[in-house]
Scaffold this motif. Structure first.
Motif, PDB file in Angstrom:
ATOM      1  N   SER A  43      -8.025 -21.395  20.551  1.00  0.00           N
ATOM      2  CA  SER A  43      -8.442 -20.087  20.062  1.00  0.00           C
ATOM      3  C   SER A  43      -8.083 -19.962  18.592  1.00  0.00           C
ATOM      4  N   ALA A  44      -9.026 -19.502  17.794  1.00  0.00           N
ATOM      5  CA  ALA A  44      -8.764 -19.205  16.383  1.00  0.00           C
ATOM      6  C   ALA A  44      -8.198 -17.796  16.268  1.00  0.00           C
ATOM      7  N   VAL A  45      -7.115 -17.651  15.509  1.00  0.00           N
ATOM      8  CA  VAL A  45      -6.445 -16.364  15.336  1.00  0.00           C
ATOM      9  C   VAL A  45      -6.528 -15.966  13.869  1.00  0.00           C
ATOM     10  N   GLU A  46      -7.185 -14.843  13.593  1.00  0.00           N
ATOM     11  CA  GLU A  46      -7.219 -14.307  12.231  1.00  0.00           C
ATOM     12  C   GLU A  46      -6.082 -13.306  12.064  1.00  0.00           C
ATOM     13  N   ILE A  47      -5.331 -13.421  10.957  1.00  0.00           N
ATOM     14  CA  ILE A  47      -4.176 -12.556  10.694  1.00  0.00           C
ATOM     15  C   ILE A  47      -4.383 -11.848   9.353  1.00  0.00           C
ATOM     16  N   ARG A  48      -4.209 -10.552   9.347  1.00  0.00           N
ATOM     17  CA  ARG A  48      -4.167  -9.756   8.114  1.00  0.00           C
ATOM     18  C   ARG A  48      -2.891  -8.915   8.145  1.00  0.00           C
ATOM     19  N   ALA A  49      -2.385  -8.538   6.978  1.00  0.00           N
ATOM     20  CA  ALA A  49      -1.161  -7.731   6.947  1.00  0.00           C
ATOM     21  C   ALA A  49      -1.077  -6.933   5.652  1.00  0.00           C
ATOM     22  N   VAL A  50      -0.450  -5.758   5.748  1.00  0.00           N
ATOM     23  CA  VAL A  50      -0.112  -4.931   4.595  1.00  0.00           C
ATOM     24  C   VAL A  50       1.270  -4.336   4.853  1.00  0.00           C
TER      25      VAL A  50
ATOM     26  N   TRP B 159       7.555  -0.266   6.285  1.00  0.00           N
ATOM     27  CA  TRP B 159       6.891  -0.795   7.469  1.00  0.00           C
ATOM     28  C   TRP B 159       5.915  -1.887   7.079  1.00  0.00           C
ATOM     29  N   VAL B 160       5.753  -2.866   7.971  1.00  0.00           N
ATOM     30  CA  VAL B 160       4.738  -3.888   7.801  1.00  0.00           C
ATOM     31  C   VAL B 160       3.750  -3.759   8.954  1.00  0.00           C
ATOM     32  N   TYR B 161       2.479  -3.943   8.636  1.00  0.00           N
ATOM     33  CA  TYR B 161       1.402  -3.784   9.611  1.00  0.00           C
ATOM     34  C   TYR B 161       0.615  -5.090   9.684  1.00  0.00           C
ATOM     35  N   PHE B 162       0.408  -5.586  10.889  1.00  0.00           N
ATOM     36  CA  PHE B 162      -0.361  -6.801  11.106  1.00  0.00           C
ATOM     37  C   PHE B 162      -1.588  -6.479  11.946  1.00  0.00           C
TER      38      PHE B 162
ATOM     39  N   ILE C 100       0.838  -1.184   0.000  1.00  0.00           N
ATOM     40  CA  ILE C 100       0.000   0.000   0.000  1.00  0.00           C
ATOM     41  C   ILE C 100       0.880   1.244   0.000  1.00  0.00           C
ATOM     42  N   ASP C 101       0.279   2.387  -0.270  1.00  0.00           N
ATOM     43  CA  ASP C 101       0.997   3.643  -0.117  1.00  0.00           C
ATOM     44  C   ASP C 101       1.143   3.958   1.372  1.00  0.00           C
ATOM     45  N   ALA C 102       2.236   4.607   1.722  1.00  0.00           N
ATOM     46  CA  ALA C 102       2.466   4.938   3.129  1.00  0.00           C
ATOM     47  C   ALA C 102       1.318   5.762   3.707  1.00  0.00           C
ATOM     48  N   ALA C 103       0.708   6.609   2.879  1.00  0.00           N
ATOM     49  CA  ALA C 103      -0.394   7.447   3.347  1.00  0.00           C
ATOM     50  C   ALA C 103      -1.626   6.635   3.718  1.00  0.00           C
ATOM     51  N   ASP C 104      -1.704   5.384   3.239  1.00  0.00           N
ATOM     52  CA  ASP C 104      -2.868   4.536   3.499  1.00  0.00           C
ATOM     53  C   ASP C 104      -2.639   3.552   4.643  1.00  0.00           C
ATOM     54  N   ALA C 105      -1.554   3.727   5.369  1.00  0.00           N
ATOM     55  CA  ALA C 105      -1.265   2.807   6.478  1.00  0.00           C
ATOM     56  C   ALA C 105      -2.380   2.859   7.519  1.00  0.00           C
ATOM     57  N   PRO C 106      -2.717   1.723   8.096  1.00  0.00           N
ATOM     58  CA  PRO C 106      -3.782   1.704   9.107  1.00  0.00           C
ATOM     59  C   PRO C 106      -3.372   2.465  10.364  1.00  0.00           C
ATOM     60  N   VAL C 107      -4.350   3.056  11.020  1.00  0.00           N
ATOM     61  CA  VAL C 107      -4.122   3.725  12.300  1.00  0.00           C
ATOM     62  C   VAL C 107      -4.073   2.662  13.390  1.00  0.00           C
ATOM     63  N   LEU C 108      -3.058   2.704  14.234  1.00  0.00           N
ATOM     64  CA  LEU C 108      -2.923   1.727  15.313  1.00  0.00           C
ATOM     65  C   LEU C 108      -3.793   2.161  16.495  1.00  0.00           C
ATOM     66  N   ASP C 109      -5.009   1.618  16.534  1.00  0.00           N
ATOM     67  CA  ASP C 109      -5.924   1.971  17.613  1.00  0.00           C
ATOM     68  C   ASP C 109      -6.730   0.775  18.111  1.00  0.00           C
ATOM     69  N   GLY C 110      -6.431  -0.422  17.588  1.00  0.00           N
ATOM     70  CA  GLY C 110      -7.167  -1.600  17.998  1.00  0.00           C
ATOM     71  C   GLY C 110      -8.543  -1.704  17.382  1.00  0.00           C
ATOM     72  N   ASP C 111      -8.873  -0.793  16.486  1.00  0.00           N
ATOM     73  CA  ASP C 111     -10.175  -0.810  15.816  1.00  0.00           C
ATOM     74  C   ASP C 111      -9.993  -1.402  14.422  1.00  0.00           C
ATOM     75  N   ALA C 112     -11.014  -2.076  13.917  1.00  0.00           N
ATOM     76  CA  ALA C 112     -10.842  -2.892  12.718  1.00  0.00           C
ATOM     77  C   ALA C 112     -11.171  -2.227  11.382  1.00  0.00           C
ATOM     78  N   PRO C 113     -11.941  -1.127  11.293  1.00  0.00           N
ATOM     79  CA  PRO C 113     -12.494  -0.734  10.000  1.00  0.00           C
ATOM     80  C   PRO C 113     -11.552  -0.073   9.001  1.00  0.00           C
ATOM     81  N   ASP C 114     -10.264   0.117   9.294  1.00  0.00           N
ATOM     82  CA  ASP C 114      -9.390   0.811   8.339  1.00  0.00           C
ATOM     83  C   ASP C 114      -9.512   0.209   6.939  1.00  0.00           C
TER      84      ASP C 114
END
Length: 355
Positions: A51-58, A63-66, A12-26
């Motif tokens: 426990s089932a763990v769902e993982i997403r990443a960009v 930087w890498v975001y999980f 993704i573009d750096a400007a589109d990086a998710p906000v680290l706030d524990g919220d999912a809708p980015d």
């Protein structure tokens, strides 16, 4: 599949990086294809131990975001709380002196990454049993040790802890290495021996337990807290609804740690003003800028029986840390108010970065 699931990490573009706030809708997360890992053989978790763990990443090339989302029926923050009784302060615990607390502990989540060609961890990362390493002390938990099998293996472990800085942006960065020499007290069986589990040295200056470490059996006696609340009524209010049943979760917005400004070093004069029956946090936050100091940054939120943790880390790294790229292998583990009794899975998730 020989390596288990593959997690495709979209660029993704750096400007589109998710906000680290524990919220999912980015928007970044909506475009990331998830992988779900089924983990088991852990403790608590509503008696299921899995426990089932769902993982997403960009990633943005630097930087890498999980985003990790895992099942946990309770928001557990009660890290070794202290309760005042007639004879002094007592740590609420169950096996903490054996490094195997399963009752009064915060929720945790761990991620192991390596570029070593490991498909099944086995002796590469863990050896089971009460004496897993020859010529080293037995484990007080009787359940084994983490370690590396040979020198020079880069194995990085992120550990998020709900009450020890995790909800303030901090994530520990530990490592597995060859088993270290035991201390005299570890060799004598007074304190737990940790094998090749090398803890993040920076963490000691950022958070701590609210009493000195005790030898085997020591937590059955009264202890002296390191710090007491300046205003015990305000500290009690911050705990939210206090329920000392370990399987009962803690209310939204509550916190079970004390900072330096709201506490002061133990003194008999301050202690005498606090009534018998008072409960205070067992976790101390020693610095006020944890997120700024973190090399692995994170934010988490619990709701409807699940934790969501968002993590950011640079792609590049130097030994003993692990540079993240295609073919990096990842394992995850869930701790439900347990110190070391975590879920696990065998085959890793293989990362593949889009260029």
């Amino acid at each position: 599949m020989a390596l288990g699931e593959t997690l495709y990490i979209k660029r993704i573009d750096a400007a589109d990086a998710p906000v680290l706030d524990g919220d999912a809708p980015d928007p970044a997360w909506r475009s990331a294809k998830p992988v779900t890992v089924l983990t088991g053989f852990g403790g608590n978790l509503g008696g299921k131990g899995n426990s089932a763990v769902e993982i997403r990443a960009v990633h943005d090339g630097k930087w890498v975001y999980f985003r990790f989302t895992w099942e946990d029926p309770t928001r557990s923050l009660k890290h070794l709380p202290l309760v005042k009784r007639e004879d002094g302060w007592h740590v609420l615990h169950d096996r903490y002196d054996r490094a195997d607390e399963r009752a009064f502990f915060e929720d945790k989540f761990a991620v192991l990454i390596t570029n070593e060609p490991i498909v099944i961890p086995g002796d590469h990362t863990y050896r089971g049993g009460p004496t897993p390493v020859a010529d080293r002390p037995s484990t007080l938990s009787q359940r084994g040790l983490h370690l590396a099998s040979v020198s020079g293996q880069a194995m990085e472990v992120w550990q998020w802890k709900a009450s020890s800085g995790g909800l303030l942006g901090w994530i520990d960065r530990h490592h597995f290495d060859l088993p270290v020499d035991p201390t005299r007290a570890q060799a004598a069986g007074e304190f737990p021996y940790r094998g090749g589990y090398i803890q993040d040295a920076r963490a000691m200056s950022l958070y701590a337990d609210n009493c000195e470490a005790q030898p085997l059996g020591g937590y059955e006696r009264p202890v002296q807290p390191r710090r007491l609340p300046r205003d015990w009524n305000a500290t009690h209010a911050a705990l939210g609804k206090v329920d000392l049943e370990p399987d009962q979760g803690d209310t939204e917005g509550s916190r079970w740690w004390m900072t330096m400004p709201e506490s002061e070093p133990y003194s008999a004069d301050l202690d005498v003003r606090i009534p018998v029956g008072t409960v205070i946090p067992g976790s101390l936050i020693l610095a006020d800028d944890l997120a700024q100091r973190a090399l692995v940054r994170g934010a988490a939120r619990w709701g409807v029986g699940k934790w969501t943790l968002e993590v950011a880390r640079r792609l590049d790294a130097a030994y003993p840390d692990v540079p993240i790229g295609s073919n990096t292998r990842m394992w995850v583990a869930v701790f439900d108010h347990a110190q070391t009794y975590h879920t696990r899975h065998i085959r890793p998730v293989r990362l593949e970065l889009q260029r």
